[in-house]
Scaffold this motif. Sequence first.
Motif, PDB file in Angstrom:
ATOM      1  N   SER A 129       0.826  -1.199   0.000  1.00 42.88           N
ATOM      2  CA  SER A 129       0.000   0.000   0.000  1.00 42.88           C
ATOM      3  C   SER A 129       0.860   1.248   0.000  1.00 42.88           C
ATOM      4  N   ALA A 130       0.268   2.357  -0.392  1.00 40.36           N
ATOM      5  CA  ALA A 130       1.021   3.606  -0.501  1.00 40.36           C
ATOM      6  C   ALA A 130       1.633   4.004   0.832  1.00 40.36           C
ATOM      7  N   GLU A 131       0.885   3.746   1.922  1.00 37.99           N
ATOM      8  CA  GLU A 131       1.392   4.113   3.240  1.00 37.99           C
ATOM      9  C   GLU A 131       2.636   3.311   3.577  1.00 37.99           C
ATOM     10  N   ILE A 132       2.589   2.030   3.245  1.00 40.24           N
ATOM     11  CA  ILE A 132       3.744   1.185   3.533  1.00 40.24           C
ATOM     12  C   ILE A 132       4.921   1.582   2.658  1.00 40.24           C
ATOM     13  N   LEU A 133       4.659   1.898   1.378  1.00 40.42           N
ATOM     14  CA  LEU A 133       5.743   2.236   0.468  1.00 40.42           C
ATOM     15  C   LEU A 133       6.465   3.508   0.895  1.00 40.42           C
ATOM     16  N   LYS A 134       5.755   4.390   1.610  1.00 45.69           N
ATOM     17  CA  LYS A 134       6.418   5.584   2.104  1.00 45.69           C
ATOM     18  C   LYS A 134       7.443   5.236   3.175  1.00 45.69           C
ATOM     19  N   GLU A 135       7.214   4.103   3.869  1.00 43.20           N
ATOM     20  CA  GLU A 135       8.071   3.745   4.994  1.00 43.20           C
ATOM     21  C   GLU A 135       9.091   2.680   4.653  1.00 43.20           C
ATOM     22  N   VAL A 136       8.854   1.930   3.590  1.00 39.83           N
ATOM     23  CA  VAL A 136       9.714   0.801   3.268  1.00 39.83           C
ATOM     24  C   VAL A 136      10.097   0.854   1.807  1.00 39.83           C
ATOM     25  N   VAL A 137      11.389   0.795   1.522  1.00 40.13           N
ATOM     26  CA  VAL A 137      11.821   0.652   0.138  1.00 40.13           C
ATOM     27  C   VAL A 137      12.039  -0.815  -0.124  1.00 40.13           C
ATOM     28  N   VAL A 138      11.403  -1.354  -1.131  1.00 36.17           N
ATOM     29  CA  VAL A 138      11.521  -2.776  -1.442  1.00 36.17           C
ATOM     30  C   VAL A 138      12.712  -2.962  -2.355  1.00 36.17           C
ATOM     31  N   GLU A 139      13.702  -3.710  -1.911  1.00 30.98           N
ATOM     32  CA  GLU A 139      14.935  -3.910  -2.664  1.00 30.98           C
ATOM     33  C   GLU A 139      14.998  -5.290  -3.282  1.00 30.98           C
ATOM     34  N   GLY A 140      13.884  -5.966  -3.419  1.00 34.01           N
ATOM     35  CA  GLY A 140      13.887  -7.289  -4.035  1.00 34.01           C
ATOM     36  C   GLY A 140      14.381  -8.363  -3.102  1.00 34.01           C
ATOM     37  N   GLN A 141      14.255  -8.177  -1.800  1.00 34.82           N
ATOM     38  CA  GLN A 141      14.691  -9.199  -0.863  1.00 34.82           C
ATOM     39  C   GLN A 141      13.734  -9.253   0.319  1.00 34.82           C
ATOM     40  N   LYS A 142      13.741 -10.382   0.993  1.00 35.94           N
ATOM     41  CA  LYS A 142      12.887 -10.555   2.150  1.00 35.94           C
ATOM     42  C   LYS A 142      13.418  -9.742   3.321  1.00 35.94           C
ATOM     43  N   THR A 143      12.557  -9.514   4.305  1.00 39.43           N
ATOM     44  CA  THR A 143      13.019  -8.903   5.531  1.00 39.43           C
ATOM     45  C   THR A 143      13.981  -9.847   6.235  1.00 39.43           C
ATOM     46  N   LEU A 144      14.794  -9.286   7.118  1.00 40.26           N
ATOM     47  CA  LEU A 144      15.822 -10.097   7.753  1.00 40.26           C
ATOM     48  C   LEU A 144      15.221 -11.173   8.651  1.00 40.26           C
ATOM     49  N   VAL A 145      14.125 -10.844   9.356  1.00 35.33           N
ATOM     50  CA  VAL A 145      13.491 -11.789  10.269  1.00 35.33           C
ATOM     51  C   VAL A 145      12.007 -11.861   9.943  1.00 35.33           C
ATOM     52  N   GLU A 146      11.479 -13.074   9.827  1.00 33.82           N
ATOM     53  CA  GLU A 146      10.072 -13.303   9.568  1.00 33.82           C
ATOM     54  C   GLU A 146       9.475 -14.129  10.705  1.00 33.82           C
ATOM     55  N   GLU A 147       8.239 -13.831  11.046  1.00 31.40           N
ATOM     56  CA  GLU A 147       7.517 -14.586  12.062  1.00 31.40           C
ATOM     57  C   GLU A 147       6.441 -15.434  11.398  1.00 31.40           C
ATOM     58  N   LYS A 148       6.492 -16.741  11.596  1.00 33.89           N
ATOM     59  CA  LYS A 148       5.443 -17.646  11.141  1.00 33.89           C
ATOM     60  C   LYS A 148       4.662 -18.148  12.359  1.00 33.89           C
ATOM     61  N   VAL A 149       3.627 -18.919  12.084  1.00 35.47           N
ATOM     62  CA  VAL A 149       2.775 -19.390  13.171  1.00 35.47           C
ATOM     63  C   VAL A 149       3.562 -20.218  14.172  1.00 35.47           C
TER      64      VAL A 149
END
Length: 887
Positions: free
Chosen positions: A160-180
């Motif tokens: 979303s536009a709000e998220i894009l203002k805060e995060v630049v997507v560089e073609g990679q996953k975030t460093l840490v992901e939380e799954k169930v």
Amino acid sequence: MTPRYLVLGSFLLICGLAYGQQPPTQQDGNRPPMQGGNRQPSGNRPQGQGNWGNQPGGPGNQGFQPGAQKGDGRISGIVMDSTLNQPIEFATVALINSKTNKPVDGGITDDKGKFVIKEIANGDYRLEVSFIGFGTKRVELSITDKKYDIHIGTLKIAPSAEILKEVVVEGQKTLVEEKVDRTIYNAENDITAKGGDATDVLKRVPMLSVDLDGNVSLRGSQNIRVLINNKPSTIAASSVADALKQIPADQIKSVEVITSPSAKYDAEGSAGIINIITKKNNMQGLTLNVDAGTGLRGSNLGLNGSYRVGKMGFSLGGFGRAGYNVTGISHNEQTTTSAFKDINGLDSILTRRNVQDATTRNNNLFGHYNLGWDYDINKYNSLTASARLGIRNMNNYQDNFATASTTLLNGTQQSAFNSLRNVFTPNDGNNMDLSMNYQRTFPKAQREFNVLALYSRNNQTGGFNYSNLDPSTTSILGYTKNVNKSFNQESTIQIDYQEPIGTNQLIELGVKDIARKVSSDYKYFIAGSDGVYSEINSVNQPSNVLNYEQNVTAGYLAYTLNAGKGYSLKAGSRYEYTTIKAHLQDDKPIDIPSYGVLVPSLNLSKKLANGKTIKLAYNRRIQRPSLQFLNPNRQSNNPPNVSEGNPTLSPEYTNNYELGYSTFIKGTTLNFSTFVRNTNNSIQSVRSIDTLVHGILTTYKNIGSENAYGFSIFANINISNKFSLNGGTDTYYAVLKNNVSDPLYNASNQGWVYNIRAFGNYNLVKGWAIQFFGFYRGRQVQLQGYQGGFGVYSLGFRKDIAEKKGSLGFRVENFLTNGITVRNSLSSPILVQSGKNVMHNTNFLLTFSYRIGKMSFDAPRKRKKSIENDDMKEGGDNQNQNQQNRN
């Protein structure tokens, strides 16, 4: 009939369930599944199975309208991130009636971004796809008699536009992901570990800590199981620290920390499971990756090639790493006190004091080679096979190991002497893992049948060799040598089957058998100054052979329910029956009774509004002792501190409770969890005064209880479109007791323990990037004392070259000080000990990587199963043993 045969007898049931469900043929409805065609009467073909996806836990049925009319329509597709071109797991898919504007069905996507909605009545619908932080995608469609099976292809949604203002997507996953059920650390995004080994990667993973010897703890417990690509290895069963040194950091894709394993996992690994996922290539064509590095403390070179064409793929890789110039110093002070009555019947106290100093160094060579093959026989059947070989040559030295000993009787000095020696501790070995897996899937989504086999063997030659020197002239007086040849072998067969029930339930069941063989052949030799050795066999320096055979037969049943409104449940139970045969060289058996254990597990989760999730988990685990606790070979390379294993040890039993909460606030991901861990029958060190060595003899017994009450906090903060920060803490209160009635040996301790880590990334222009990492491991609470804390940090730079086909890097580590100092202390009625170890670990490292080959992406590969032997107690007092070896 024994429990083992009862469990194995269920093999016939599983095979019957799997092969009793044949894929529909052209006659079943006159059309193949997953395709369109002329509509047939519903009575002539099987009814649909609803919107079950492939994700763990299955989809929800959120928003489903009770009493909605069912039909034979079917809608399927794939949801992708438009910026990363990657599948989105757990995206919400809602099917809404266009006339009433009410939801009639829905679900969530699996780990490949796929979804399927079935049993849809004729009508006009709107398909809405959404995910937290992304925009909503809407598609209008109609189900008719002529168009009832619709595959809408790939649906791409954008942040979303709000998220894009805060995060630049560089073609990679975030460093840490939380799954169930797990936390995932994406190591491929971390340049500060490049050129190192798996130990360097695990230091950066939330909830984990690694000491200076490479021993890994999860929330303060070393009772973990390390898997490599979901498979166990006997090298990890023998020593986790040694196994991690053989895995190059450059080849690690991610690390999964599973704190609440389901019933599918082995009952062992009481603190949890660490699964190291290596990089794979699923692209068509031929490729070759080159990774190299050189620095002040070590160098490495890795080559990994792969070839894929059509349904078949091959991979071949090799890695070598040399460690050198790792030096340090050690200092240790030890005082033992024993009370006795003299020949006149008077109470007397004998005190011995030892002060020791040495300089330390070590040189290491590691090799890691792998061969992989996979083949998709057809749409529903596939085979995979792999072979992995590791070699190691580890040499540790203690030079000018000086000991000053003083003996006092009732406070009056009786004798004093000095000794000097050089100690060499080798650890050479090799390990081999061979695996073969068969997987069968079915037209009915999520129905799977798997047969998996694994053979693994680890050969090791250890011991020590020291030369006694004249303290005044340093001339050699004689030699003492211990040679310990051992092997650890495992043969495993595993069968799994899973079957969806309706649209929101899943049943999983399986059986497994692990046959282990362990052997330890140890001998002592002495020589004069001429270096001619002869074998000895004494009480203090015994020679013998331990043969240990263990068979673990298991069966499990797990049930998953998605109850709608964001609620999900996964419950299960696993039964394991263990038989043990053990004897020494004289063939006199060691009496170890067989035992069975039932281990339940329960995971509950609730998805709240705005991406918030809360989860609650309980599981019971056991921890069987590994070779380092069982091996009766007496380690007497440092006479004031002698240790030996105990082959009669039984397992530990642990109850784990966990409550977790995660949320997303304006570009910041926050994860909170609290946990309670209760362990009974704990394997703990037992120290007693050994008059033969005039020091302390350490062995192990099931005498203790260990409790931990703690919390973990982790935050992923996107400060700007180029700068992000990650950090957190793991903190717990430890309560340790050994439950021994004798006041001389009774011990207990308690206190707070914490770890802190931080990671930062800044993307510069023209392919430049900079990253920093810092970790501090606080004071560790031990049964009779403490081990001091220490910190490590690094700063790395990277430049992409050749259109991102390669990169150059430079990293500096621990550059502000000359070394790391760790202090330790131990106190009891018979022993007071304090020590200090210094490791010089300032490092500068240059790295290079390059990918050769032109490739095209293949269709997504099938998810492969693999064996997971999640057992054997690791670590424990291995850390203390290494401490003693240095002192």
